[in-house]
Motif scaffolding. Sequence first.
Motif, PDB file in Angstrom:
ATOM      1  N   GLU A  76     -16.006  -7.105  10.872  1.00 46.32           N
ATOM      2  CA  GLU A  76     -14.212  -6.600  11.973  1.00 46.32           C
ATOM      3  C   GLU A  76     -14.291  -8.270  12.684  1.00 46.32           C
ATOM      4  O   GLU A  76     -12.855  -7.728  13.690  1.00 46.32           O
ATOM      5  CB  GLU A  76     -15.484  -5.435  11.910  1.00 46.32           C
ATOM      6  N   LYS A  77     -15.387  -8.795  13.203  1.00 51.67           N
ATOM      7  CA  LYS A  77     -15.160  -9.178  13.554  1.00 51.67           C
ATOM      8  C   LYS A  77     -14.293 -10.462  13.599  1.00 51.67           C
ATOM      9  O   LYS A  77     -13.376 -11.198  14.238  1.00 51.67           O
ATOM     10  CB  LYS A  77     -16.753 -10.239  14.169  1.00 51.67           C
ATOM     11  N   ARG A  78     -14.578 -10.654  12.363  1.00 47.81           N
ATOM     12  CA  ARG A  78     -13.535 -12.288  12.196  1.00 47.81           C
ATOM     13  C   ARG A  78     -12.780 -11.849  11.431  1.00 47.81           C
ATOM     14  O   ARG A  78     -11.580 -12.970  11.207  1.00 47.81           O
ATOM     15  CB  ARG A  78     -14.552 -13.026  11.439  1.00 47.81           C
ATOM     16  N   LEU A  79     -12.090 -10.998  11.027  1.00 47.04           N
ATOM     17  CA  LEU A  79     -10.577 -10.740  10.113  1.00 47.04           C
ATOM     18  C   LEU A  79      -9.773 -11.222  11.476  1.00 47.04           C
ATOM     19  O   LEU A  79      -8.904 -11.536  10.562  1.00 47.04           O
ATOM     20  CB  LEU A  79     -10.815  -9.282   9.909  1.00 47.04           C
ATOM     21  N   PRO A  80      -9.415 -10.580  12.629  1.00 46.61           N
ATOM     22  CA  PRO A  80      -8.746 -11.218  13.181  1.00 46.61           C
ATOM     23  C   PRO A  80      -8.227 -12.446  13.488  1.00 46.61           C
ATOM     24  O   PRO A  80      -6.933 -12.696  13.829  1.00 46.61           O
ATOM     25  CB  PRO A  80      -9.076  -9.674  14.619  1.00 46.61           C
ATOM     26  N   GLU A  81      -9.288 -13.360  13.104  1.00 45.54           N
ATOM     27  CA  GLU A  81      -9.524 -14.694  13.189  1.00 45.54           C
ATOM     28  C   GLU A  81      -8.263 -14.719  12.451  1.00 45.54           C
ATOM     29  O   GLU A  81      -7.879 -16.083  12.262  1.00 45.54           O
ATOM     30  CB  GLU A  81     -10.850 -14.923  13.999  1.00 45.54           C
ATOM     31  N   VAL A  82      -8.643 -15.139  11.340  1.00 46.57           N
ATOM     32  CA  VAL A  82      -8.630 -15.261   9.725  1.00 46.57           C
ATOM     33  C   VAL A  82      -7.199 -15.132   9.479  1.00 46.57           C
ATOM     34  O   VAL A  82      -6.309 -15.810   8.978  1.00 46.57           O
ATOM     35  CB  VAL A  82      -9.042 -15.007   9.053  1.00 46.57           C
ATOM     36  N   VAL A  83      -6.753 -13.346   9.215  1.00 45.10           N
ATOM     37  CA  VAL A  83      -5.706 -12.697   9.646  1.00 45.10           C
ATOM     38  C   VAL A  83      -4.720 -12.620  10.519  1.00 45.10           C
ATOM     39  O   VAL A  83      -5.515 -10.955  11.081  1.00 45.10           O
ATOM     40  CB  VAL A  83      -5.265 -12.224   8.797  1.00 45.10           C
ATOM     41  N   LYS A  84      -3.941 -13.765  11.074  1.00 44.91           N
ATOM     42  CA  LYS A  84      -3.565 -12.803  12.845  1.00 44.91           C
ATOM     43  C   LYS A  84      -2.798 -11.844  12.612  1.00 44.91           C
ATOM     44  O   LYS A  84      -1.944 -11.482  13.369  1.00 44.91           O
ATOM     45  CB  LYS A  84      -3.258 -14.682  13.477  1.00 44.91           C
ATOM     46  N   ASN A  85      -1.303 -12.908  11.607  1.00 45.64           N
ATOM     47  CA  ASN A  85      -0.490 -11.466  11.626  1.00 45.64           C
ATOM     48  C   ASN A  85      -0.980 -10.361  10.796  1.00 45.64           C
ATOM     49  O   ASN A  85      -0.582 -10.331   9.648  1.00 45.64           O
ATOM     50  CB  ASN A  85       0.443 -12.344  10.510  1.00 45.64           C
ATOM     51  N   LYS A  86      -0.143  -9.176  11.424  1.00 46.16           N
ATOM     52  CA  LYS A  86      -1.141  -7.494  10.943  1.00 46.16           C
ATOM     53  C   LYS A  86       0.099  -7.242  10.677  1.00 46.16           C
ATOM     54  O   LYS A  86       0.073  -6.189   9.662  1.00 46.16           O
ATOM     55  CB  LYS A  86      -1.734  -7.022  12.452  1.00 46.16           C
ATOM     56  N   THR A  87       0.802  -7.509  10.466  1.00 44.49           N
ATOM     57  CA  THR A  87       2.362  -6.826   9.502  1.00 44.49           C
ATOM     58  C   THR A  87       2.501  -7.436   7.953  1.00 44.49           C
ATOM     59  O   THR A  87       3.223  -6.702   7.660  1.00 44.49           O
ATOM     60  CB  THR A  87       3.533  -7.604   9.281  1.00 44.49           C
ATOM     61  N   VAL A  88       1.471  -8.355   7.370  1.00 47.28           N
ATOM     62  CA  VAL A  88       1.821  -8.953   6.137  1.00 47.28           C
ATOM     63  C   VAL A  88       0.363  -8.413   5.618  1.00 47.28           C
ATOM     64  O   VAL A  88      -0.130  -7.243   5.971  1.00 47.28           O
ATOM     65  CB  VAL A  88       1.203 -10.756   6.064  1.00 47.28           C
ATOM     66  N   PRO A  89       0.788  -7.764   4.555  1.00 44.95           N
ATOM     67  CA  PRO A  89       0.498  -6.529   3.341  1.00 44.95           C
ATOM     68  C   PRO A  89      -0.803  -7.621   3.319  1.00 44.95           C
ATOM     69  O   PRO A  89      -1.156  -8.983   2.496  1.00 44.95           O
ATOM     70  CB  PRO A  89       1.242  -6.963   1.779  1.00 44.95           C
ATOM     71  N   LEU A  90      -2.288  -7.157   3.285  1.00 42.07           N
ATOM     72  CA  LEU A  90      -3.119  -7.130   3.405  1.00 42.07           C
ATOM     73  C   LEU A  90      -4.031  -7.321   1.876  1.00 42.07           C
ATOM     74  O   LEU A  90      -4.434  -6.006   1.617  1.00 42.07           O
ATOM     75  CB  LEU A  90      -3.886  -7.451   4.519  1.00 42.07           C
ATOM     76  N   ILE A  91      -4.390  -7.487   1.072  1.00 42.37           N
ATOM     77  CA  ILE A  91      -5.515  -7.501   0.029  1.00 42.37           C
ATOM     78  C   ILE A  91      -6.404  -8.268  -0.001  1.00 42.37           C
ATOM     79  O   ILE A  91      -7.131  -8.896  -0.399  1.00 42.37           O
ATOM     80  CB  ILE A  91      -4.814  -8.256  -1.544  1.00 42.37           C
ATOM     81  N   LEU A  92      -7.493  -6.843  -0.563  1.00 48.32           N
ATOM     82  CA  LEU A  92      -8.692  -6.556   0.579  1.00 48.32           C
ATOM     83  C   LEU A  92      -9.804  -7.100  -1.300  1.00 48.32           C
ATOM     84  O   LEU A  92      -9.435  -5.634  -2.428  1.00 48.32           O
ATOM     85  CB  LEU A  92      -9.506  -5.387   1.154  1.00 48.32           C
ATOM     86  N   VAL A  93     -10.760  -7.436  -1.354  1.00 50.06           N
ATOM     87  CA  VAL A  93     -10.827  -8.287  -2.765  1.00 50.06           C
ATOM     88  C   VAL A  93     -12.897  -7.890  -2.795  1.00 50.06           C
ATOM     89  O   VAL A  93     -13.187  -8.855  -1.926  1.00 50.06           O
ATOM     90  CB  VAL A  93     -10.506  -9.901  -3.054  1.00 50.06           C
ATOM     91  N   CYS A  94     -13.757  -7.939  -3.702  1.00 49.72           N
ATOM     92  CA  CYS A  94     -15.141  -8.429  -3.993  1.00 49.72           C
ATOM     93  C   CYS A  94     -15.040  -8.268  -5.203  1.00 49.72           C
ATOM     94  O   CYS A  94     -14.238  -8.186  -6.006  1.00 49.72           O
ATOM     95  CB  CYS A  94     -15.432  -7.068  -2.886  1.00 49.72           C
ATOM     96  N   PRO A  95     -16.571  -8.443  -5.939  1.00 51.66           N
ATOM     97  CA  PRO A  95     -16.588  -9.030  -7.539  1.00 51.66           C
ATOM     98  C   PRO A  95     -15.949  -7.210  -8.164  1.00 51.66           C
ATOM     99  O   PRO A  95     -15.749  -7.599  -8.780  1.00 51.66           O
ATOM    100  CB  PRO A  95     -18.013  -9.193  -7.477  1.00 51.66           C
ATOM    101  N   THR A  96     -16.222  -6.143  -7.411  1.00 53.88           N
ATOM    102  CA  THR A  96     -16.091  -4.635  -8.381  1.00 53.88           C
ATOM    103  C   THR A  96     -15.193  -4.012  -7.739  1.00 53.88           C
ATOM    104  O   THR A  96     -14.776  -3.277  -8.056  1.00 53.88           O
ATOM    105  CB  THR A  96     -17.710  -4.121  -8.566  1.00 53.88           C
TER     106      THR A  96
END
Length: 135
Positions: A76-96
């Motif tokens: 919640e804290k770091r996502l806006p710092e890492v991905v500033k453009n909120k209009t691009v598709p965001l693909i969330l990934v983890c091991p499973t």
Amino acid sequence: MNFLIDNWALISVALLSGGMLLWPMLRGGSGGGLNPAAAVQLINRERGVVVDVAEPDEYAAGHVAGARNVPLGQFEKRLPEVVKNKTVPLILVCPTGARAQRALPTAKRLGYEKAQVLAGGLRAWKEANLPVEKA
């Protein structure tokens, strides 16, 4: 009781078909998420950004090529710092895919309306023989 005995074949078929419908959910496959091929299309055609919510040691062991690491605990804290453009598709990934699924509502709440989860996570990505990097 006679109904069960007389119609055992129909009951077996009903149970089997129900099990086949539930199998992908139990296996951790699709929870309404993207399959790897659809994720690649988003990355290539719409400049989708891959965010790996795994812990740093898991990320270092292997991640989707080009993914950015934002651990779930700091999401919640770091996502806006890492991905500033909120209009691009965001693909969330983890091991499973389980942690990415938990991160999805937070991403949506933060304004990333095009956020989606890679169904099956990094495991599905590897099974599709797509590129994996190590840090």
